[in-house]
Write a protein that holds these residues in place. Structure first.
Motif, PDB file in Angstrom:
ATOM      1  N   VAL A 118       0.840  -1.205   0.000  1.00 49.05           N
ATOM      2  CA  VAL A 118       0.000   0.000   0.000  1.00 49.05           C
ATOM      3  C   VAL A 118       0.873   1.252   0.000  1.00 49.05           C
ATOM      4  O   VAL A 118       0.620   2.208  -0.746  1.00 49.05           O
ATOM      5  CB  VAL A 118      -0.953   0.000   1.211  1.00 49.05           C
ATOM      6  CG1 VAL A 118      -1.619   1.373   1.381  1.00 49.05           C
ATOM      7  CG2 VAL A 118      -2.012  -1.077   1.046  1.00 49.05           C
ATOM      8  N   ALA A 119       1.920   1.261   0.817  1.00 50.41           N
ATOM      9  CA  ALA A 119       2.821   2.412   0.838  1.00 50.41           C
ATOM     10  C   ALA A 119       3.489   2.611  -0.517  1.00 50.41           C
ATOM     11  O   ALA A 119       3.634   3.745  -0.994  1.00 50.41           O
ATOM     12  CB  ALA A 119       3.873   2.237   1.932  1.00 50.41           C
ATOM     13  N   GLY A 143       5.224   5.273  -3.556  1.00 54.66           N
ATOM     14  CA  GLY A 143       6.516   4.760  -3.990  1.00 54.66           C
ATOM     15  C   GLY A 143       6.526   4.301  -5.433  1.00 54.66           C
ATOM     16  O   GLY A 143       6.008   4.966  -6.330  1.00 54.66           O
ATOM     17  N   GLU A 144       7.082   3.118  -5.677  1.00 58.38           N
ATOM     18  CA  GLU A 144       7.260   2.602  -7.037  1.00 58.38           C
ATOM     19  C   GLU A 144       5.949   2.343  -7.758  1.00 58.38           C
ATOM     20  O   GLU A 144       5.914   2.279  -8.985  1.00 58.38           O
ATOM     21  CB  GLU A 144       8.069   1.294  -6.990  1.00 58.38           C
ATOM     22  CG  GLU A 144       9.539   1.469  -6.692  1.00 58.38           C
ATOM     23  CD  GLU A 144      10.300   2.053  -7.861  1.00 58.38           C
ATOM     24  OE1 GLU A 144       9.794   2.030  -8.994  1.00 58.38           O
ATOM     25  OE2 GLU A 144      11.427   2.536  -7.635  1.00 58.38           O
ATOM     26  N   GLY A 145       4.856   2.183  -7.012  1.00 62.12           N
ATOM     27  CA  GLY A 145       3.585   1.839  -7.643  1.00 62.12           C
ATOM     28  C   GLY A 145       2.742   3.026  -8.066  1.00 62.12           C
ATOM     29  O   GLY A 145       1.681   2.840  -8.684  1.00 62.12           O
ATOM     30  N   VAL A 146       3.176   4.251  -7.747  1.00 65.00           N
ATOM     31  CA  VAL A 146       2.369   5.428  -8.104  1.00 65.00           C
ATOM     32  C   VAL A 146       2.208   5.495  -9.623  1.00 65.00           C
ATOM     33  O   VAL A 146       3.183   5.454 -10.370  1.00 65.00           O
ATOM     34  CB  VAL A 146       3.028   6.724  -7.576  1.00 65.00           C
ATOM     35  CG1 VAL A 146       2.295   7.945  -8.119  1.00 65.00           C
ATOM     36  CG2 VAL A 146       3.019   6.749  -6.056  1.00 65.00           C
ATOM     37  N   GLY A 147       0.967   5.567 -10.060  1.00 63.09           N
ATOM     38  CA  GLY A 147       0.682   5.666 -11.488  1.00 63.09           C
ATOM     39  C   GLY A 147       0.575   4.332 -12.197  1.00 63.09           C
ATOM     40  O   GLY A 147       0.183   4.287 -13.368  1.00 63.09           O
ATOM     41  N   ALA A 148       0.925   3.217 -11.528  1.00 60.86           N
ATOM     42  CA  ALA A 148       0.840   1.896 -12.157  1.00 60.86           C
ATOM     43  C   ALA A 148      -0.542   1.306 -11.948  1.00 60.86           C
ATOM     44  O   ALA A 148      -1.056   1.298 -10.833  1.00 60.86           O
ATOM     45  CB  ALA A 148       1.892   0.959 -11.570  1.00 60.86           C
ATOM     46  N   GLU A 198      11.675   0.478   9.192  1.00 63.37           N
ATOM     47  CA  GLU A 198      10.834   1.661   9.381  1.00 63.37           C
ATOM     48  C   GLU A 198       9.903   1.879   8.197  1.00 63.37           C
ATOM     49  O   GLU A 198       8.803   2.416   8.357  1.00 63.37           O
ATOM     50  CB  GLU A 198      11.711   2.896   9.627  1.00 63.37           C
ATOM     51  CG  GLU A 198      12.290   2.999  11.025  1.00 63.37           C
ATOM     52  CD  GLU A 198      13.406   2.011  11.301  1.00 63.37           C
ATOM     53  OE1 GLU A 198      13.723   1.789  12.496  1.00 63.37           O
ATOM     54  OE2 GLU A 198      13.980   1.441  10.325  1.00 63.37           O
ATOM     55  N   GLU A 199      10.316   1.457   6.999  1.00 65.96           N
ATOM     56  CA  GLU A 199       9.439   1.568   5.833  1.00 65.96           C
ATOM     57  C   GLU A 199       8.262   0.597   5.937  1.00 65.96           C
ATOM     58  O   GLU A 199       7.162   0.871   5.464  1.00 65.96           O
ATOM     59  CB  GLU A 199      10.223   1.321   4.548  1.00 65.96           C
ATOM     60  CG  GLU A 199      11.166   2.452   4.181  1.00 65.96           C
ATOM     61  CD  GLU A 199      10.407   3.730   3.864  1.00 65.96           C
ATOM     62  OE1 GLU A 199       9.466   3.682   3.056  1.00 65.96           O
ATOM     63  OE2 GLU A 199      10.760   4.786   4.424  1.00 65.96           O
ATOM     64  N   TRP A 200       8.497  -0.557   6.569  1.00 66.16           N
ATOM     65  CA  TRP A 200       7.401  -1.500   6.797  1.00 66.16           C
ATOM     66  C   TRP A 200       6.404  -0.913   7.791  1.00 66.16           C
ATOM     67  O   TRP A 200       5.182  -1.050   7.614  1.00 66.16           O
ATOM     68  CB  TRP A 200       7.948  -2.826   7.318  1.00 66.16           C
ATOM     69  CG  TRP A 200       8.769  -3.602   6.336  1.00 66.16           C
ATOM     70  CD1 TRP A 200       9.977  -3.245   5.828  1.00 66.16           C
ATOM     71  CD2 TRP A 200       8.448  -4.876   5.753  1.00 66.16           C
ATOM     72  NE1 TRP A 200      10.432  -4.215   4.965  1.00 66.16           N
ATOM     73  CE2 TRP A 200       9.521  -5.227   4.914  1.00 66.16           C
ATOM     74  CE3 TRP A 200       7.377  -5.749   5.891  1.00 66.16           C
ATOM     75  CZ2 TRP A 200       9.545  -6.420   4.192  1.00 66.16           C
ATOM     76  CZ3 TRP A 200       7.396  -6.948   5.179  1.00 66.16           C
ATOM     77  CH2 TRP A 200       8.457  -7.266   4.338  1.00 66.16           C
ATOM     78  N   ALA A 206       0.319   3.701   6.352  1.00 64.42           N
ATOM     79  CA  ALA A 206      -0.320   3.959   5.058  1.00 64.42           C
ATOM     80  C   ALA A 206      -1.636   3.204   4.940  1.00 64.42           C
ATOM     81  O   ALA A 206      -2.619   3.700   4.372  1.00 64.42           O
ATOM     82  CB  ALA A 206       0.618   3.571   3.916  1.00 64.42           C
ATOM     83  N   VAL A 207      -1.680   1.975   5.481  1.00 64.32           N
ATOM     84  CA  VAL A 207      -2.929   1.207   5.489  1.00 64.32           C
ATOM     85  C   VAL A 207      -3.993   1.927   6.317  1.00 64.32           C
ATOM     86  O   VAL A 207      -5.176   1.964   5.944  1.00 64.32           O
ATOM     87  CB  VAL A 207      -2.671  -0.217   6.025  1.00 64.32           C
ATOM     88  CG1 VAL A 207      -3.983  -0.912   6.358  1.00 64.32           C
ATOM     89  CG2 VAL A 207      -1.902  -1.023   5.014  1.00 64.32           C
ATOM     90  N   SER A 208      -3.580   2.499   7.437  1.00 66.04           N
ATOM     91  CA  SER A 208      -4.508   3.262   8.258  1.00 66.04           C
ATOM     92  C   SER A 208      -5.041   4.481   7.502  1.00 66.04           C
ATOM     93  O   SER A 208      -6.238   4.786   7.536  1.00 66.04           O
ATOM     94  CB  SER A 208      -3.831   3.698   9.561  1.00 66.04           C
ATOM     95  OG  SER A 208      -4.742   4.318  10.434  1.00 66.04           O
TER      96      SER A 208
END
Length: 384
Positions: free
Chosen positions: A195-196, A201-206, A367-369, A375-377
């Motif tokens: 989700v983050a 991150g890498e998934g924005v726009g995909a 910390e990214e996890w 991000a899920v919240s």
């Protein structure tokens, strides 16, 4: 505040507009309309109350962009400090916690050890960690996301099975809510990290992508048509339990044989490396050192792990067809030892054009996890 937000985001159009600004902003209204497929009037109608409530703002700085028939348009952005969110990643050994703003930017971080893996003690430790993290942001912190490995029922807030914590059917959301007074979202750790990546991150726009993790376990989560896929039973994407050596393969903790995880998890690699080296005290760092030092038997263990991961990724790409695959996890410390085998097995097993799917290696600290849990919240509040 909660009632205002519920009213603001009650419609799918409002949710779509807010999510677009959150993940793509700063962005002007015409671009929002293009991305969402909404009319300019619908975008304007959704934006106005969000600005008034302090969730969005028009940016005055920079050159103004001309919209339509000469009307000036300012970029819209989320007011990141409007609310704050706690994210907790629970491992078998540590609780890693962060506080983020609305854009999932980390404002504070702290870790504490797990001394007792019982659910009751972990919940007490989560409450202590929340108290440690939130004194500065407490008045605007009302929500927490908690991520754990294993089979998690996000809707019910229940950890159905977490092998590394030894939990079964733990009503974690209910327990953490009672201990902290916060609104709780519970999710599988790999899905939370995805989700983050999807939003920030890498998934924005995909439209579609997958995130696979290599380490204590072998995890994977999928985004298809812009949505995180849970599946009918909440375990979609579990490439760690795709059989790649069924029958005579090693037994997996799930009860099956020949799973990717039974060959390529850290525990499996260490166990097989100990046998190969004849050293019952060998740990993962020692196995990596031996493989780098030219120990052919131990190097073969990493080769087999890489092949198993590559086969699992290929099976997933053949079935789902993501635009890209992000590979992360604590196991990346050894990635150079099995990258060649991962890519070779993936290329061989992926069908046709699917072999062109890029594998993007992205090391991410714990910390990214925890940020993924936050991000899920955030997602649970603002996503349609």
């Amino acid at each position: 505040m909660l009632l205002n937000r519920a009213k603001l985001l009650a419609s799918p159009a409002a949710n779509s507009v807010f999510t677009t600004v959150l993940t793509r902003g700063p962005v002007v209204r015409p671009e929002i309309a293009r991305i969402t497929g909404l009319s300019s009037a619908a975008v304007t109608k959704a934006v106005k109350p969000m600005i008034e409530a302090g969730y969005l703002e028009e940016l005055p700085q920079g050159p103004r962009i001309v919209e339509g028939a000469g009307r000036p348009a300012h970029p819209l952005a989320v007011r990141a400090d409007r609310e704050f969110f706690v994210g907790i990643k629970a491992t078998a050994d540590e609780l890693i916690g962060v506080v983020t703003d609305l854009r999932a930017q980390v404002r504070a971080a702290h870790r504490i050890p797990v001394t007792d893996r019982s659910a009751a003690q972990v919940v007490r430790d989560i409450a202590a960690l929340v108290a440690e993290l939130t004194p500065v942001h407490a008045e605007r912190t009302h929500h927490i996301g908690v991520s754990v490995s294993g089979d998690v029922d996000r809707r019910g807030g229940v950890v159905r099975y977490s092998p590394f914590l030894g939990w079964r059917d733990v009503p974690l959301a209910e327990l953490v809510a009672a201990a902290t007074g916060l609104t709780v979202t519970v999710e599988n750790d790999v899905k939370a990290l995805t989700v983050a990546e999807q939003w920030f991150g890498e998934g924005v726009g995909a439209d579609s992508f997958a995130l696979a993790t290599v380490g204590v376990g072998i995890g994977c989560a999928l985004v298809v048509n812009g949505r995180l896929v849970a599946g009918g039973y909440g375990v979609a994407g579990e490439i760690g339990h795709i059989p790649v050596a069924a029958g005579n393969g090693p037994e997996c903790h799930c009860g099956a044989r020949g799973c990717v995880e039974s060959i390529a998890s850290e525990e499996a690699i260490v166990a097989r490396a100990r046998h190969a080296a004849g050293d019952p005290d060998l740990d993962m760092a020692g196995a990596i050192d031996r493989a780098h030092g030219g120990d052919a038997a131990v190097r073969a263990v990493f080769d087999e792990a890489g092949e198993a991961i590559g086969l699992g990724l290929a099976a997933m790409v053949n079935l789902v067809g993501p635009e890209r695959v992000v590979v992360s996890g604590e196991g990346l410390a050894a990635y150079d030892l099995f990258e060649e085998q991962i890519r070779a097995a993936f290329t061989t097993q992926a069908f046709g054009a699917a072999a062109r799917c890029p594998l993007i290696v992205r090391p991410l600290p714990w910390e990214e996890w925890a940020r993924g849990a936050a991000a899920v919240s955030i997602q649970s509040l603002f996503a349609a």
